[in-house]
Structures are given as C-alpha cells and as structure tokens.
Design a protein around this motif. Structure first.
Motif, PDB file in Angstrom:
ATOM      1  N   ASP A  90      14.922  -9.750  -1.527  1.00  0.00           N
ATOM      2  CA  ASP A  90      14.151 -10.917  -1.974  1.00  0.00           C
ATOM      3  C   ASP A  90      13.040 -11.280  -0.981  1.00  0.00           C
ATOM      4  O   ASP A  90      12.420 -12.324  -1.091  1.00  0.00           O
ATOM      5  CB  ASP A  90      15.080 -12.120  -2.193  1.00  0.00           C
ATOM      6  CG  ASP A  90      15.814 -12.500  -0.918  1.00  0.00           C
ATOM      7  OD1 ASP A  90      15.703 -11.749   0.079  1.00  0.00           O
ATOM      8  OD2 ASP A  90      16.496 -13.545  -0.919  1.00  0.00           O
ATOM      9  N   SER A  91      12.805 -10.388  -0.014  1.00  0.00           N
ATOM     10  CA  SER A  91      11.831 -10.732   1.021  1.00  0.00           C
ATOM     11  C   SER A  91      10.412 -10.775   0.464  1.00  0.00           C
ATOM     12  O   SER A  91       9.586 -11.552   0.931  1.00  0.00           O
ATOM     13  CB  SER A  91      11.912  -9.740   2.184  1.00  0.00           C
ATOM     14  OG  SER A  91      11.665  -8.433   1.719  1.00  0.00           O
ATOM     15  N   VAL A  92      10.135  -9.930  -0.502  1.00  0.00           N
ATOM     16  CA  VAL A  92       8.813  -9.919  -1.121  1.00  0.00           C
ATOM     17  C   VAL A  92       8.977  -9.642  -2.611  1.00  0.00           C
ATOM     18  O   VAL A  92       9.668  -8.702  -2.997  1.00  0.00           O
ATOM     19  CB  VAL A  92       7.927  -8.823  -0.484  1.00  0.00           C
ATOM     20  CG1 VAL A  92       6.672  -8.609  -1.304  1.00  0.00           C
ATOM     21  CG2 VAL A  92       7.539  -9.213   0.937  1.00  0.00           C
ATOM     22  N   THR A  93       8.333 -10.464  -3.443  1.00  0.00           N
ATOM     23  CA  THR A  93       8.413 -10.260  -4.889  1.00  0.00           C
ATOM     24  C   THR A  93       7.152  -9.548  -5.389  1.00  0.00           C
ATOM     25  O   THR A  93       6.144  -9.480  -4.687  1.00  0.00           O
ATOM     26  CB  THR A  93       8.529 -11.611  -5.622  1.00  0.00           C
ATOM     27  OG1 THR A  93       7.305 -12.334  -5.437  1.00  0.00           O
ATOM     28  CG2 THR A  93       9.695 -12.440  -5.093  1.00  0.00           C
ATOM     29  N   VAL A  94       7.229  -9.069  -6.623  1.00  0.00           N
ATOM     30  CA  VAL A  94       6.032  -8.467  -7.229  1.00  0.00           C
ATOM     31  C   VAL A  94       4.919  -9.513  -7.326  1.00  0.00           C
ATOM     32  O   VAL A  94       3.743  -9.226  -7.069  1.00  0.00           O
ATOM     33  CB  VAL A  94       6.362  -7.894  -8.624  1.00  0.00           C
ATOM     34  CG1 VAL A  94       5.099  -7.350  -9.282  1.00  0.00           C
ATOM     35  CG2 VAL A  94       7.414  -6.813  -8.521  1.00  0.00           C
ATOM     36  N   GLU A  95       5.304 -10.750  -7.676  1.00  0.00           N
ATOM     37  CA  GLU A  95       4.294 -11.810  -7.774  1.00  0.00           C
ATOM     38  C   GLU A  95       3.617 -12.042  -6.421  1.00  0.00           C
ATOM     39  O   GLU A  95       2.416 -12.329  -6.367  1.00  0.00           O
ATOM     40  CB  GLU A  95       4.935 -13.111  -8.283  1.00  0.00           C
ATOM     41  CG  GLU A  95       5.315 -13.098  -9.751  1.00  0.00           C
ATOM     42  CD  GLU A  95       6.685 -12.465 -10.027  1.00  0.00           C
ATOM     43  OE1 GLU A  95       7.274 -11.880  -9.089  1.00  0.00           O
ATOM     44  OE2 GLU A  95       7.157 -12.568 -11.169  1.00  0.00           O
ATOM     45  N   ASP A  96       4.405 -11.923  -5.331  1.00  0.00           N
ATOM     46  CA  ASP A  96       3.800 -12.065  -3.994  1.00  0.00           C
ATOM     47  C   ASP A  96       2.702 -11.028  -3.781  1.00  0.00           C
ATOM     48  O   ASP A  96       1.608 -11.341  -3.327  1.00  0.00           O
ATOM     49  CB  ASP A  96       4.851 -11.853  -2.885  1.00  0.00           C
ATOM     50  CG  ASP A  96       5.794 -13.028  -2.715  1.00  0.00           C
ATOM     51  OD1 ASP A  96       5.414 -14.152  -3.066  1.00  0.00           O
ATOM     52  OD2 ASP A  96       6.921 -12.799  -2.208  1.00  0.00           O
ATOM     53  N   HIS A 132       2.113  -1.481  -5.051  1.00  0.00           N
ATOM     54  CA  HIS A 132       3.454  -0.914  -5.224  1.00  0.00           C
ATOM     55  C   HIS A 132       4.075  -0.590  -3.861  1.00  0.00           C
ATOM     56  O   HIS A 132       5.230  -0.934  -3.577  1.00  0.00           O
ATOM     57  CB  HIS A 132       3.344   0.353  -6.079  1.00  0.00           C
ATOM     58  CG  HIS A 132       4.618   1.093  -6.269  1.00  0.00           C
ATOM     59  ND1 HIS A 132       5.619   0.675  -7.118  1.00  0.00           N
ATOM     60  CD2 HIS A 132       5.079   2.240  -5.709  1.00  0.00           C
ATOM     61  CE1 HIS A 132       6.626   1.518  -7.083  1.00  0.00           C
ATOM     62  NE2 HIS A 132       6.323   2.477  -6.230  1.00  0.00           N
ATOM     63  N   VAL A 133       3.284   0.056  -3.015  1.00  0.00           N
ATOM     64  CA  VAL A 133       3.797   0.461  -1.699  1.00  0.00           C
ATOM     65  C   VAL A 133       4.035  -0.766  -0.816  1.00  0.00           C
ATOM     66  O   VAL A 133       5.018  -0.819  -0.059  1.00  0.00           O
ATOM     67  CB  VAL A 133       2.843   1.482  -1.042  1.00  0.00           C
ATOM     68  CG1 VAL A 133       3.229   1.750   0.401  1.00  0.00           C
ATOM     69  CG2 VAL A 133       2.845   2.780  -1.843  1.00  0.00           C
ATOM     70  N   ALA A 134       3.166  -1.786  -0.922  1.00  0.00           N
ATOM     71  CA  ALA A 134       3.377  -3.016  -0.153  1.00  0.00           C
ATOM     72  C   ALA A 134       4.710  -3.656  -0.531  1.00  0.00           C
ATOM     73  O   ALA A 134       5.457  -4.142   0.328  1.00  0.00           O
ATOM     74  CB  ALA A 134       2.228  -3.999  -0.415  1.00  0.00           C
ATOM     75  N   TRP A 135       4.994  -3.633  -1.813  1.00  0.00           N
ATOM     76  CA  TRP A 135       6.252  -4.193  -2.325  1.00  0.00           C
ATOM     77  C   TRP A 135       7.455  -3.443  -1.722  1.00  0.00           C
ATOM     78  O   TRP A 135       8.398  -4.048  -1.208  1.00  0.00           O
ATOM     79  CB  TRP A 135       6.215  -4.064  -3.854  1.00  0.00           C
ATOM     80  CG  TRP A 135       7.379  -4.559  -4.620  1.00  0.00           C
ATOM     81  CD1 TRP A 135       7.928  -5.809  -4.571  1.00  0.00           C
ATOM     82  CD2 TRP A 135       8.129  -3.812  -5.591  1.00  0.00           C
ATOM     83  NE1 TRP A 135       8.972  -5.883  -5.467  1.00  0.00           N
ATOM     84  CE2 TRP A 135       9.117  -4.679  -6.099  1.00  0.00           C
ATOM     85  CE3 TRP A 135       8.060  -2.519  -6.092  1.00  0.00           C
ATOM     86  CZ2 TRP A 135      10.027  -4.277  -7.075  1.00  0.00           C
ATOM     87  CZ3 TRP A 135       8.957  -2.126  -7.059  1.00  0.00           C
ATOM     88  CH2 TRP A 135       9.930  -2.991  -7.544  1.00  0.00           C
ATOM     89  N   VAL A 142       2.863  -2.755 -11.464  1.00  0.00           N
ATOM     90  CA  VAL A 142       3.235  -2.644 -10.039  1.00  0.00           C
ATOM     91  C   VAL A 142       4.568  -1.921  -9.878  1.00  0.00           C
ATOM     92  O   VAL A 142       4.681  -0.974  -9.094  1.00  0.00           O
ATOM     93  CB  VAL A 142       3.292  -4.039  -9.375  1.00  0.00           C
ATOM     94  CG1 VAL A 142       3.826  -3.926  -7.942  1.00  0.00           C
ATOM     95  CG2 VAL A 142       1.903  -4.669  -9.364  1.00  0.00           C
ATOM     96  N   ILE A 143       5.586  -2.307 -10.632  1.00  0.00           N
ATOM     97  CA  ILE A 143       6.904  -1.700 -10.386  1.00  0.00           C
ATOM     98  C   ILE A 143       6.953  -0.246 -10.846  1.00  0.00           C
ATOM     99  O   ILE A 143       7.699   0.558 -10.286  1.00  0.00           O
ATOM    100  CB  ILE A 143       8.068  -2.514 -11.023  1.00  0.00           C
ATOM    101  CG1 ILE A 143       7.953  -2.578 -12.544  1.00  0.00           C
ATOM    102  CG2 ILE A 143       8.164  -3.897 -10.396  1.00  0.00           C
ATOM    103  CD1 ILE A 143       9.179  -3.183 -13.222  1.00  0.00           C
ATOM    104  N   CYS A 144       6.165   0.117 -11.863  1.00  0.00           N
ATOM    105  CA  CYS A 144       6.146   1.502 -12.344  1.00  0.00           C
ATOM    106  C   CYS A 144       5.132   2.359 -11.567  1.00  0.00           C
ATOM    107  O   CYS A 144       4.954   3.529 -11.882  1.00  0.00           O
ATOM    108  CB  CYS A 144       5.803   1.552 -13.829  1.00  0.00           C
ATOM    109  SG  CYS A 144       6.974   0.687 -14.889  1.00  0.00           S
ATOM    110  N   ASP A 145       4.462   1.746 -10.589  1.00  0.00           N
ATOM    111  CA  ASP A 145       3.504   2.457  -9.741  1.00  0.00           C
ATOM    112  C   ASP A 145       2.364   3.063 -10.554  1.00  0.00           C
ATOM    113  O   ASP A 145       2.080   4.249 -10.459  1.00  0.00           O
ATOM    114  CB  ASP A 145       4.216   3.549  -8.926  1.00  0.00           C
ATOM    115  CG  ASP A 145       3.303   4.105  -7.835  1.00  0.00           C
ATOM    116  OD1 ASP A 145       2.281   3.463  -7.538  1.00  0.00           O
ATOM    117  OD2 ASP A 145       3.625   5.174  -7.295  1.00  0.00           O
ATOM    118  N   GLY A 146       1.737   2.209 -11.370  1.00  0.00           N
ATOM    119  CA  GLY A 146       0.529   2.675 -12.036  1.00  0.00           C
ATOM    120  C   GLY A 146       0.460   2.303 -13.499  1.00  0.00           C
ATOM    121  O   GLY A 146       1.497   2.138 -14.157  1.00  0.00           O
ATOM    122  N   ALA A 147      -0.768   2.135 -13.976  1.00  0.00           N
ATOM    123  CA  ALA A 147      -1.060   1.927 -15.391  1.00  0.00           C
ATOM    124  C   ALA A 147      -2.550   2.177 -15.557  1.00  0.00           C
ATOM    125  O   ALA A 147      -3.324   1.995 -14.614  1.00  0.00           O
ATOM    126  CB  ALA A 147      -0.699   0.499 -15.816  1.00  0.00           C
TER     127      ALA A 147
END
Ligand SMILES: [Zn+2]
Length: 488
Positions: free
Chosen positions: A378-384, A350-353, A434-439
């Motif tokens: 658009d420099s970094v996506t979640v998939e990246d 999450h933080v890398a994103w 990743v986008i919600c910062d946790g599961a």
C-alpha cells in the motif's frame, strides 16, 4: 528531410468537442479527487469546460470514447532528447553512471550537428506522444564555445510542429569532468548567463498554460560549476523569474564527491547555494539520508523520479514514498534514451508503481525479529503514480493549468484504447493502462488540438523516420570513431 505537416485541429473547427462515454476518467488529482464519477468531457477553445455525464449540444463534435480510458496527458519533467539516437550503445550497456557518461553521451556529444539533433528530437517526441505525453521538459546540455547551431531553436521547433508543450532546461558547465578529453570545451559563466537571458527573451512564456518555457539547468550541481557560480546562477534565474533544474544524488558518487569537495551532503550543498525551494526540481535523488529527505520536503523542492533509468544504470531506487511524506513535489520522467531505451511515460508509471513497492517490501522484516511481517503493497497506489506523472509534473514545472482534468484546465488529454489481450479480464478498467503496462493511445490532445489522431501522428511517416534514424546512427558511429582516432 521533412515529414511533418501541421497537426490537425480537432478542437478548433467545431464550437465544442464532447469526449463521450469513457469507461473511466482519471483526473490527475490525488486521493478522493483522483477519479471522475462522470464519463464525458466537454472542451471549448482548448480548455475543459465540463466533466460529468453530459448530453451533446447542437452542432457539437462528439468523440466516441466507449471502451476507452481517459487520463490527463503525461508531463515528462526530465529528458535528454539528443540521446534518442544513442540507445543501447554497446560500450555503455553494462555500465554504471560514470563510465556510461563517458561511453555514451560524452563520447558522441561533439558529433551532433543540427540535422542529427533534429532527427533525435523528433524520434523522442514522437515516442512520448505515442505514450500519451503532452508536455516535455528537456535537459539539453550540448553546449560548447563556437558551436554553429542553436539547439534550443531546433528543440522548440520540433515540439511546436508536433503541437506539444516544451520546456527547455538550459544545461551547460563551466567545469569539465575527468572523462572530457578537451577541457577547453566548457563555457564561461558570463556566456552561460547571457544565453539564459537570450533564451528567456526569445522563448519563455510565464503563463500557467504556456506552450514554451525556459529553465536554468546547469548539467549537474555537483560537478558542472563551483559553489560560488551555483549561487550566482540561482540568483540570476530568480531575477528573471525562471525555475531551476539539475541532476543530483543519482549515485553514491555524489555522496563521495560532496564529502570530499564540500565536507557536507549534496542536499546541504544545495541549501548553501540557494538551490532548494518550490522553484527547483532535481532528476533522480536516489541516494539520500534522512536529514536530506527532510530538508527537501521542508523546502518543497521537486523531484523528477526516473525509476527506469535508475534501474538500468544500477543507481538504486529513490525513496519516493518517504519523499512524498516529507513534502517533496513528485513528478515522473523517462530520462534520456541512452539510459532508458523506452521514452514511454505509461511504462515509466508502471515501473514507478512496481519499484516503490519493491523498495518498501525489501524492508519487510519477520515478526519474530521484531518486524511487522508482510508489508509495502500500500506504499504507492496507481492513482499516486498517475498524479505524479500528470498534476505533479505540472506543479514542478509551474504549469498550473496543465496536468489535471477539471473545468478551466487546459485540454491536454490522452485517450487510451483497451483492445489488447492484456486488457481482457481486468476488473477495474480505469487503472488498466498502468497495471497492464501499456495501452494504445487512440487520441492525444494538447490544448484541445490533436497530436495523435486515430493512433497515428498526422503527417508522420514512421517508415521514413526509421530509415532516417538508421542513417543517423551510422553517421554518429563514423564520426565518433574518426574523432577518437584523431585525438590519439
Ligand atoms: Zn538525466
């Protein structure tokens, strides 16, 4: 105190296991291969045999993954498990790297014994497993002449008891830093090389899905050895078929020291000493010039990107997009808990994103000043970042059958539940962890065997471990104070 029993063996007891009905499957691949169109994964003998929409077979064990999202288990490529008992040390909480090294890891280094290291390793590995991490590369640098325990043995044992893949990066130094009070505590180069050979013989498996690996990893290329020794160490590692790892260019101090000692940049030093290539990866690489980025990329050297630790120590934000574009192999890592109190690979992702986008946006310039206006999202996506933290990590470690969800690959699989309020209302569930910062990890499989099962690690009593951790911290404080007063 031993509160671990053997891991349960979901994948062993049935002909095959079908993970069925996932809301989304991220494969660890890049670009168009990053998501599976299917919702089911079949595993047999610890290996993925099919992914798609798969009807159950007779006598097959079925795992209901409805409402869950499935990722490859994370591959953490840089850690210091010993620091799991050095979180939030007051003397280092507001320090940059160098005073922090003095106040935290090196202050407590000689206080560790076998039991304290075992407790620390257990805490760190459990934290990682509960974030969905299945492979851990630990940069272990607690070595001094005459020590009475084998840290490598302890670390391999703790990982094996939990069922996790473990890569020992054998740290060490022949030169002391200015903050080390007793300069006789460094190793001789010959002893270091002999121990590397011993470790290779005892623990190293070169296979693409190895559970145990050994890597040659002087603590820091810049400060731990001289350039001649670095060259010798690299040659020794390659003659044994072992990879190379170290810290490099974490802060501006590396740039200052390299100019003063070697009259070149840190990456030029690495080039001169044989420390670049696809079999080398470095933690951090925050402070780099353009030529260094190109040299790292042209040699396909790897990075363990540690954005949380780099933020915590005010080191900066690594130019991760530029490194990726140049051809550097990118992986993610949490670094030691003394400079990142969350050994959580999902949080790291999450933080890398966020950090990569923040860095890109920081360079945005108004159009009236010749810039392009808003940019950088658009420099970094979640998939990246998922790719970096899974397949990318496996590439850096040379574990080519790990880190990707595809037929023929190892069944290292994290299954996340999306049952917290933060997940309610998300449109694209596949990227929610990743986008919600946790599961919450419902199940973590490594080689098809359950490390986490029904949200828990079988055989682990967390209340007991918390008690053990408090006692260990008290003991470390007492020993550090006694050591300080005896050296005065
Ligand atoms: Zn580190």
């Amino acid at each position: 105190m031993d509160n671990i029993e053997s891991a349960s063996k979901i994948g062993d007891v049935q002909p095959s296991l079908l993970i069925r009905g996932a809301a989304g499957i991220l494969t660890g691949g890049s670009g168009t291969t990053s998501r599976s169109q299917g919702h089911d994964i079949r595993i047999r003998n610890g290996v993925i045999v099919a992914i798609g929409d798969l009807p159950p077979e007779p006598r097959e064990q079925v795992f209901d993954a409805s409402g869950c999202v499935v990722y490859p288990a994370w591959v953490n490529t840089h850690h210091h498990l010993a620091q799991s008992l050095l979180k939030g040390v007051p003397g280092g909480i507001n320090s940059t790297l160098t005073p922090w090294l003095s106040a935290v890891p090196f202050r407590f280094r000689k206080c560790f014994d076998e039991q304290l290291l075992r407790t620390a390793a257990r805490i760190g590995l459990i934290e990682l497993a509960l974030s969905g991490c299945g492979t851990v590369a630990d940069h272990h640098y607690m070595y001094w002449p005459g020590m009475d325990f084998d840290g490598a043995q302890i670390l391999f044992e703790e990982a094996e008891r939990l069922g996790m893949r473990f890569v020992l990066c054998r740290g060490g130094a022949t030169q002391s830093r200015h903050f080390e009070k007793n300069t006789r505590e460094v190793e001789q180069l010959s002893d270091y090389l002999d121990d590397v050979s011993r470790l290779k013989g005892e623990f190293h498996d070169p296979g693409p899905n190895a559970m145990r690996r050994v890597v040659v990893a002087p603590t820091t290329v810049m400060f731990s050895m001289d350039s001649g020794e670095l060259r010798e160490v690299a040659e020794h590692a390659r003659s044994l078929g072992l990879r190379l790892h170290s810290h490099l260019s974490e802060t501006v101090l590396y740039q200052e020291a390299s100019r003063e000692k070697y009259h070149c940049t840190p990456i030029q030093l690495a080039e001169k000493t044989g420390w670049l290539g696809a079999d080398v990866w470095y933690a951090h690489l925050v402070k780099l010039d353009r030529a260094e980025i190109e040299l790292l990329g042209a040699t396909h050297t790897g990075i363990a990107h540690c954005p949380q630790s780099n933020g915590r120590l005010a080191s900066g934000i690594a130019p991760i997009r530029a490194l990726q574009d140049a051809g550097v192999q990118i992986s993610l890592a949490v670094d030691g808990a003394g400079s990142n109190e969350a050994a959580d690979m999902l949080h790291e992702a999450h933080v890398a994103w966020l950090m990569a986008r923040a860095r890109a946006g920081q360079g945005a310039t108004p159009r009236y000043a010749g810039g392009r206006g808003e940019e950088g999202a658009d420099s970094v996506t979640v998939e990246d970042v998922i790719h970096w933290g899974t397949a990318g990590g496996a590439t850096v470690l040379g574990l080519h059958d790990v880190g990707t969800l595809a037929p023929g690959k190892a069944a290292d699989i994290a299954i996340y539940e999306l049952d917290q309020p933060r997940h309610f209302g998300v449109h694209d569930l596949s990227i929610a962890p990743v986008i919600c910062d946790g599961a919450t990890v419902k199940t973590l499989l490594v080689a098809g065997k359950a490390v986490v099962e029904d949200r828990k690690i079988p055989g682990i009593d967390l209340v007991e471990l918390a008690f053990e951790a408090r006692q260990a911290v008290d003991r470390l404080k007492y020993l550090a104070e006694r050591q300080a007063s005896s050296s005065e």
